[in-house]
Design an enzyme around this catalytic site. Structure first.
Site, PDB file in Angstrom:
ATOM      1  N   GLY A   9      -2.112   2.883   7.063  1.00  0.00           N
ATOM      2  CA  GLY A   9      -1.202   3.649   6.193  1.00  0.00           C
ATOM      3  C   GLY A   9       0.162   3.810   6.838  1.00  0.00           C
ATOM      4  O   GLY A   9       0.869   4.796   6.606  1.00  0.00           O
ATOM      5  N   GLN A  13       4.535   7.895   3.851  1.00  0.00           N
ATOM      6  CA  GLN A  13       5.547   8.911   4.161  1.00  0.00           C
ATOM      7  C   GLN A  13       5.501   9.342   5.624  1.00  0.00           C
ATOM      8  O   GLN A  13       6.517   9.361   6.314  1.00  0.00           O
ATOM      9  CB  GLN A  13       5.332  10.137   3.260  1.00  0.00           C
ATOM     10  CG  GLN A  13       6.410  11.191   3.416  1.00  0.00           C
ATOM     11  CD  GLN A  13       5.920  12.608   3.106  1.00  0.00           C
ATOM     12  OE1 GLN A  13       4.751  12.828   2.792  1.00  0.00           O
ATOM     13  NE2 GLN A  13       6.821  13.564   3.201  1.00  0.00           N
ATOM     14  N   ILE A  35      -1.508  -1.491   3.288  1.00  0.00           N
ATOM     15  CA  ILE A  35      -1.791  -2.414   2.191  1.00  0.00           C
ATOM     16  C   ILE A  35      -0.471  -2.939   1.613  1.00  0.00           C
ATOM     17  O   ILE A  35      -0.410  -4.020   1.040  1.00  0.00           O
ATOM     18  CB  ILE A  35      -2.690  -1.732   1.132  1.00  0.00           C
ATOM     19  CG1 ILE A  35      -3.374  -2.773   0.263  1.00  0.00           C
ATOM     20  CG2 ILE A  35      -1.949  -0.719   0.285  1.00  0.00           C
ATOM     21  CD1 ILE A  35      -4.648  -2.254  -0.365  1.00  0.00           C
ATOM     22  N   ILE A  46      -7.933  -1.283   4.248  1.00  0.00           N
ATOM     23  CA  ILE A  46      -8.863  -0.536   5.092  1.00  0.00           C
ATOM     24  C   ILE A  46     -10.308  -0.617   4.571  1.00  0.00           C
ATOM     25  O   ILE A  46     -11.264  -0.312   5.291  1.00  0.00           O
ATOM     26  CB  ILE A  46      -8.379   0.930   5.256  1.00  0.00           C
ATOM     27  CG1 ILE A  46      -9.101   1.627   6.398  1.00  0.00           C
ATOM     28  CG2 ILE A  46      -8.503   1.711   3.960  1.00  0.00           C
ATOM     29  CD1 ILE A  46      -8.953   0.966   7.728  1.00  0.00           C
ATOM     30  N   TYR A 135      -9.012  14.080  -4.087  1.00  0.00           N
ATOM     31  CA  TYR A 135      -8.392  13.942  -2.755  1.00  0.00           C
ATOM     32  C   TYR A 135      -8.943  15.015  -1.813  1.00  0.00           C
ATOM     33  O   TYR A 135      -9.378  14.715  -0.697  1.00  0.00           O
ATOM     34  CB  TYR A 135      -6.877  14.085  -2.923  1.00  0.00           C
ATOM     35  CG  TYR A 135      -6.060  14.267  -1.670  1.00  0.00           C
ATOM     36  CD1 TYR A 135      -5.977  13.272  -0.707  1.00  0.00           C
ATOM     37  CD2 TYR A 135      -5.312  15.436  -1.478  1.00  0.00           C
ATOM     38  CE1 TYR A 135      -5.187  13.436   0.432  1.00  0.00           C
ATOM     39  CE2 TYR A 135      -4.510  15.599  -0.356  1.00  0.00           C
ATOM     40  CZ  TYR A 135      -4.459  14.600   0.600  1.00  0.00           C
ATOM     41  OH  TYR A 135      -3.681  14.775   1.710  1.00  0.00           O
TER      42      TYR A 135
HETATM   43  C1  AKB Z   1      -0.390  16.420  -1.400  1.00  0.00           C
HETATM   44  O1  AKB Z   1       0.407  17.141  -2.016  1.00  0.00           O
HETATM   45  O2  AKB Z   1      -1.322  15.820  -1.946  1.00  0.00           O
HETATM   46  C2  AKB Z   1      -0.237  16.302   0.089  1.00  0.00           C
HETATM   47  C3  AKB Z   1      -1.108  17.279   0.809  1.00  0.00           C
HETATM   48  C4  AKB Z   1      -0.817  18.706   0.735  1.00  0.00           C
HETATM   49  O3  AKB Z   1      -2.029  16.884   1.451  1.00  0.00           O
HETATM   50  N1  AKB Z   1       1.114  16.479   0.462  1.00  0.00           N
END
Ligand code: AKB
Length: 320
Positions: A9, A13, A35, A46, A135
């Site tokens: 990665g 950012q 990637i 990955i 996430y």
């Molecule tokens: C997001 O906003 O998804 C990320 C984080 C807080 O992990 N910046």
């Protein structure tokens, strides 16, 4: 001691800046992968364990900073792909660490691991994890896998939970906290910003310089001091969009406006902590942020303004 470091990665950012900083440290040799390739970054998906193994063998890799992941907002557009990328990617790295007996692994987690049932005003390190995004779910599971590989296979894996990370060098990609960078670019260029979060949604944030220092400091800490093998909370400062806007309006040298059009990201943000308790990181490895809101705004304004004036009003040439 020579460290041959693989960064995954590395075009993201944080990845771009972390790669630069790691390569400045004497004794480090960096192999940057993503990637999305660039001049300084080679291709690695990955999810391809064989490709990962080949790189580790060819470059005698001793450490991995595993940054490849899909973030909160983008993750909600494609939950299954996000789970696969974030989870299988980490498992491939942890397995590689076991098979090749790597020295250390860095795994960035996030405040998105938190959801309902926490004290949002001061979220403790060992609070219950009930994430509301895929996430967050993948990172919470990832923390448990890190703990498992440490306990079962003695893998020296270290992790911290990033809040929103703000920097002028790179653009964020698909996060809920991205507004806190977009706002600078829009206000500097056009004097107006439409925010996708509500004015009063407070979130923990961290300046890029502090975010990079945190990763490097955690990885440099003597092994015996790392008492937490899941993940450490780290805090910078907390503010809401209106407070950030007011601070920018105070320091910028032109009239600026903001309006609010909250979208699905507002609900994600509202489920996260307002303020993070990072006392465990302070105690175990001496963590401390340097940038408060004033310092962040002044540094962002100075550096983002240069991006636009330097390029004669044209498209900004910074990395995405
Ligand atoms: C997001 O906003 O998804 C990320 C984080 C807080 O992990 N910046």
């Amino acid at each position: 001691m020579n460290n041959n470091i693989l960064v995954t990665g590395a075009n993201g950012q944080i990845g771009q800046i972390l790669t630069q900083e790691l390569s400045k440290i004497e004794g480090n040799k960096i192999f940057a992968t993503d990637i999305n390739i660039s001049n300084t970054c080679s291709y690695l998906n990955i999810l391809e364990q064989d490709s990962l193994s080949k790189i580790i063998e060819k470059h005698n890799i001793t450490q991995i900073y595993h940054l490849a992941a899909i973030l909160s907002a983008r993750g909600e557009q494609n939950p299954i792909q996000t789970w696969d990328t974030n989870m299988q990617g980490l498992l491939n790295v942890l397995e590689a660490a076991r098979l090749y007996k790597l020295d250390k692994i860095f795994f960035p987690s996030t405040i998105a691991v938190f959801g309902t049932g926490i004290n949002q005003n001061f979220t403790a390190n060992y609070s219950a994890l009930h994430p509301t995004t895929v996430y967050g779910i993948s990172k919470a599971a990832g923390e448990n896998w890190c703990q498992y590989y440490h306990d079962k296979y003695d893998i020296d894996v270290r992790s911290l939970r990033y809040p929103g990370v703000i920097g002028w060098q790179t653009m964020p990609g698909g996060g809920t906290t991205d507004y806190a960078i977009d706002i600078f670019h829009q206000l500097i260029q056009y004097g107006k910003y439409t925010c996708f979060l509500d004015k009063d949604v407070t979130l923990p944030m961290l300046y890029m310089e502090d975010a990079i220092n945190a990763a490097i400091q955690l990885m440099d800490t003597p092994r015996e001091n790392i008492k937490n093998r899941a993940s450490y909370n780290i805090a910078g400062c907390s503010f809401n969009p209106q407070q950030l806007f007011d601070k920018i309006a105070h320091y910028i040298n032109k009239p600026v406006q903001i309006e609010y059009q909250p979208d699905f990201r507002n609900n994600i943000a509202k489920s996260w902590p307002y303020v993070i308790d990072d006392s465990l990181a302070r105690q175990d490895w001496g963590w401390k942020a340097n940038f408060d809101l004033d310092k962040i705004v002044l540094d962002m304004l100075e550096n983002c303004t240069k991006i636009y004036t330097h390029f004669d009003g044209g498209e900004a040439k910074f990395a995405h």
